[in-house]
Design a protein around this motif. Sequence first.
Motif, PDB file in Angstrom:
ATOM      1  N   TRP A   1       2.497  -1.029   1.763  1.00 38.78           N
ATOM      2  CA  TRP A   1       2.641  -0.830   3.205  1.00 38.78           C
ATOM      3  C   TRP A   1       3.237  -2.058   3.885  1.00 38.78           C
ATOM      4  O   TRP A   1       3.940  -1.930   4.890  1.00 38.78           O
ATOM      5  CB  TRP A   1       1.280  -0.484   3.820  1.00 38.78           C
ATOM      6  CG  TRP A   1       1.052   0.989   3.913  1.00 38.78           C
ATOM      7  CD1 TRP A   1       0.143   1.733   3.244  1.00 38.78           C
ATOM      8  CD2 TRP A   1       1.786   1.910   4.733  1.00 38.78           C
ATOM      9  NE1 TRP A   1       0.259   3.063   3.587  1.00 38.78           N
ATOM     10  CE2 TRP A   1       1.256   3.203   4.498  1.00 38.78           C
ATOM     11  CE3 TRP A   1       2.842   1.787   5.627  1.00 38.78           C
ATOM     12  CZ2 TRP A   1       1.732   4.336   5.140  1.00 38.78           C
ATOM     13  CZ3 TRP A   1       3.318   2.920   6.263  1.00 38.78           C
ATOM     14  CH2 TRP A   1       2.765   4.170   6.016  1.00 38.78           C
ATOM     15  N   TRP A   2       2.972  -3.257   3.366  1.00 41.06           N
ATOM     16  CA  TRP A   2       3.506  -4.432   4.034  1.00 41.06           C
ATOM     17  C   TRP A   2       5.016  -4.586   3.825  1.00 41.06           C
ATOM     18  O   TRP A   2       5.638  -5.456   4.442  1.00 41.06           O
ATOM     19  CB  TRP A   2       2.786  -5.699   3.563  1.00 41.06           C
ATOM     20  CG  TRP A   2       2.575  -5.806   2.090  1.00 41.06           C
ATOM     21  CD1 TRP A   2       1.495  -5.397   1.374  1.00 41.06           C
ATOM     22  CD2 TRP A   2       3.486  -6.367   1.137  1.00 41.06           C
ATOM     23  NE1 TRP A   2       1.665  -5.660   0.032  1.00 41.06           N
ATOM     24  CE2 TRP A   2       2.871  -6.258  -0.147  1.00 41.06           C
ATOM     25  CE3 TRP A   2       4.749  -6.953   1.238  1.00 41.06           C
ATOM     26  CZ2 TRP A   2       3.485  -6.710  -1.300  1.00 41.06           C
ATOM     27  CZ3 TRP A   2       5.367  -7.396   0.081  1.00 41.06           C
ATOM     28  CH2 TRP A   2       4.733  -7.271  -1.175  1.00 41.06           C
ATOM     29  N   MET A   3       5.613  -3.757   2.943  1.00 38.49           N
ATOM     30  CA  MET A   3       7.064  -3.768   2.756  1.00 38.49           C
ATOM     31  C   MET A   3       7.770  -2.671   3.557  1.00 38.49           C
ATOM     32  O   MET A   3       8.954  -2.797   3.858  1.00 38.49           O
ATOM     33  CB  MET A   3       7.405  -3.600   1.276  1.00 38.49           C
ATOM     34  CG  MET A   3       7.088  -4.811   0.410  1.00 38.49           C
ATOM     35  SD  MET A   3       7.598  -4.566  -1.309  1.00 38.49           S
ATOM     36  CE  MET A   3       9.364  -4.323  -1.127  1.00 38.49           C
ATOM     37  N   MET A   4       7.063  -1.606   3.899  1.00 39.41           N
ATOM     38  CA  MET A   4       7.693  -0.490   4.633  1.00 39.41           C
ATOM     39  C   MET A   4       7.622  -0.762   6.133  1.00 39.41           C
ATOM     40  O   MET A   4       6.854  -0.161   6.880  1.00 39.41           O
ATOM     41  CB  MET A   4       6.996   0.831   4.279  1.00 39.41           C
ATOM     42  CG  MET A   4       7.196   1.245   2.833  1.00 39.41           C
ATOM     43  SD  MET A   4       6.714   2.951   2.499  1.00 39.41           S
ATOM     44  CE  MET A   4       4.963   2.903   2.824  1.00 39.41           C
ATOM     45  N   ASP A   5       8.446  -1.712   6.567  1.00 43.08           N
ATOM     46  CA  ASP A   5       8.402  -2.126   7.957  1.00 43.08           C
ATOM     47  C   ASP A   5       9.375  -1.356   8.848  1.00 43.08           C
ATOM     48  O   ASP A   5       9.391  -1.567  10.057  1.00 43.08           O
ATOM     49  CB  ASP A   5       8.710  -3.626   8.068  1.00 43.08           C
ATOM     50  CG  ASP A   5       9.998  -4.003   7.346  1.00 43.08           C
ATOM     51  OD1 ASP A   5      10.561  -3.128   6.665  1.00 43.08           O
ATOM     52  OD2 ASP A   5      10.430  -5.164   7.478  1.00 43.08           O
ATOM     53  N   THR A   6      10.194  -0.476   8.287  1.00 39.26           N
ATOM     54  CA  THR A   6      11.159   0.280   9.082  1.00 39.26           C
ATOM     55  C   THR A   6      10.894   1.763   8.938  1.00 39.26           C
ATOM     56  O   THR A   6      10.357   2.243   7.931  1.00 39.26           O
ATOM     57  CB  THR A   6      12.595  -0.011   8.637  1.00 39.26           C
ATOM     58  OG1 THR A   6      12.736   0.291   7.247  1.00 39.26           O
ATOM     59  CG2 THR A   6      12.939  -1.476   8.874  1.00 39.26           C
ATOM     60  N   ARG A   7      11.315   2.512   9.951  1.00 36.02           N
ATOM     61  CA  ARG A   7      11.209   3.964   9.938  1.00 36.02           C
ATOM     62  C   ARG A   7      12.453   4.579   9.299  1.00 36.02           C
ATOM     63  O   ARG A   7      13.467   3.892   9.141  1.00 36.02           O
ATOM     64  CB  ARG A   7      11.042   4.491  11.367  1.00 36.02           C
ATOM     65  CG  ARG A   7       9.730   4.081  12.023  1.00 36.02           C
ATOM     66  CD  ARG A   7       9.582   4.732  13.396  1.00 36.02           C
ATOM     67  NE  ARG A   7       8.278   4.451  13.962  1.00 36.02           N
ATOM     68  CZ  ARG A   7       7.976   3.383  14.687  1.00 36.02           C
ATOM     69  NH1 ARG A   7       8.928   2.490  14.947  1.00 36.02           N
ATOM     70  NH2 ARG A   7       6.759   3.198  15.148  1.00 36.02           N
TER      71      ARG A   7
END
Length: 528
Positions: free
Chosen positions: A496-502
Motif C-alpha cells: 500500500w505504501w507504493m500505490m500512491d496514485t489512482r
Amino acid sequence: MIKSLLRLLITKQLNDHSQPQQQQQEQRADILQQPELYKDLQQNVELLHTIYAHCSDVVYRSLLIGGQRNAILIYIEGLSDCDRIEDYVIAPLMREDTEPFTQLGQLVERKINVAQVSQFTSFAECVNYLSSGNPVLLCDNETIGLALGLAKWEKRSIEEPAAETGIRGPREGFTETLRTNTSQIRRIIKSPLLKMEPMKIGDYTQTNVVIAYIEGLADTALVEEVKNRLRRIRIDGILESGYIEEMIEDQPYSPFPQLLSTERPDVTCSSLLEGRVAILVEGTPFALVAPITFFSLLQSAEDYYQRFWVSSVIRWLRYGFALISLLLPSLYVAILTFHQEMVPGSLLISMAISREAVPFPALFEVLIMEVTFEALREAGVRLPKQVGAAVSIVGALVIGQAAVQAGLVSAPMVIVVAITGIASFMIPRYVAGIAIRMLRFPMILLAGTLGLLGIMLGIIALVLHMCSLRSFGVPFLSIAVPQKRELKDILFRSPWWMMDTRPHLTGEYDRYRQASGQKPGPERVDKA
C-alpha cells in the motif's frame, strides 16, 4: 358464416368491457396532471378515491383538528408506521386545546411531532409520497398538503454477502433497502464531497435509483454520461439492477460485462475513491460500478486486505486458472484429434488404452461431459442450500465414475473436465466466470474442427473483441498497455505504501491518493 358472427360478437363484448377501463385510466391521468390541489377537501378526497380505486390497503382517516377544521390523513397500510401515526399525528391533532392556525406551517410547529415534513401542491406529488410510504395530511380550505416522514416496512437485516465471501475484510453486505445501502457507504466515506443524486425509473414501479460519486475525483463528463444513459431508459418497471445494466452498457451483445456488480459496500467505496461512479437501485442488494476493465473482474476485495506477497501469488494463480478454464478442454481435444505427436509416447499409449472402449470422438466426449458438469452446477445453485452442494458433488462423482465404467467417456476426460470446473471457481466475479464458461464451448468446437489453428483463431478473435469493448468510454483492456503506475496493481499487488496514485483513466482529477515516502521501517536515530 356462423364463426364470423361469433367472432364479431366476442370482439364487440371485449371492446365494450375495455372501454370503461380506458376511460378510468384517462381520468386518472387527467387528475395526475392537475397543477394544484383544490381548496375543497371533499373534492380532493373524491379524486384520490378515483386514483386509488379498488385499493383496499389505502386508509382514509378523517380528522377534526382541535374541533375546528376538517382534515383527512391518508396512508398505505404496510408502508407506513401506524403506531407512530397514532401517537405523533392523530392524537395531538384531535385534542380540543389545539390553537387556531392560519397556515399549515403553524400546525407543523405546534402539534405534529414528526422530524421530516414536506409540503406538496399537486396530486402527482401526493401519489409519489403515498407510494413511498409517507402519510399525507390534507386540510379544508388549503391548496397545500403535508407529507409526513413516517415510512416503515419490513426489510432484511444486514448480513454477510453470499456471493462475495472472504476470509479477511468487512462482513457487511448491501440489502434491498436503498437508504440502508446509502448509509453504509456514507458511514465509510464521511466526506461531504460524496454526492448521491436521486432518480426515479419505471413508469409503474417508480424505482428509486441513486448515482453516487465523489466530487473532485470522478470525471464530470463520466457523471453526466451516466445520468444521460439513465434518463433515456423508458420501461414499465425496474425490479433489479440487471435491468439497468443491460440498458446502459456500451455493447450489450458482448459476453463480457461492462459494469461491475457487487453487494459489498467496501468494494463500492474503493471504486468511488478511484474516481468511478456507483449506481444503487432500490429493491436489490447489488450495486453497479462504472467504468471497469477486464482486470477489475479478476480482482477480489480480499486482495487488498491480505499481505501483498500472498495477494500477488493468488492473483497470478487466478490469471493462470482463468486461462485453464477457457483453453484446457479445447487443447485436449485438439492435441488428441490432430496433434498426437505432441504427447509423450507412454502417455499417449495410456490415453489410447483408456479410450479404446469409448465409442465417441474426443469432441463429442468433451461436449457431453462439459454440458453434464454445467447442468450439475446449475442444479446445485437452484436447489435448497441443504441439498444443493450434496447433489452437485455426489452427482459429479457418481456420474463420472459410472460413465467411465460404462465406457461412455475416458478417465483422462473426466480429469480434464474436473480441473476445468475447479479453475472456473477461481474467478472471483460470477458474471466473469459465466462469460468464460460460455466462451469455452466455441473454443472446443474450433479445436475439434481445426486443431491448434482453430484455437489460435479463436484467441485472436477474442482479443480483438475485447480490444473493441468500452466501458463508458474506457477501453476494456486499457490496463494491458504497459504503464508503470498501472502495473502496480495489475500484474501483482504492490504494498500500500507504493500505490500512491489512482488509475490514470478514472483518477486524473486527483492523481495522488496518499503522501509519498511512507515505506515502513524502524526510525534511524543518529548517534550523538
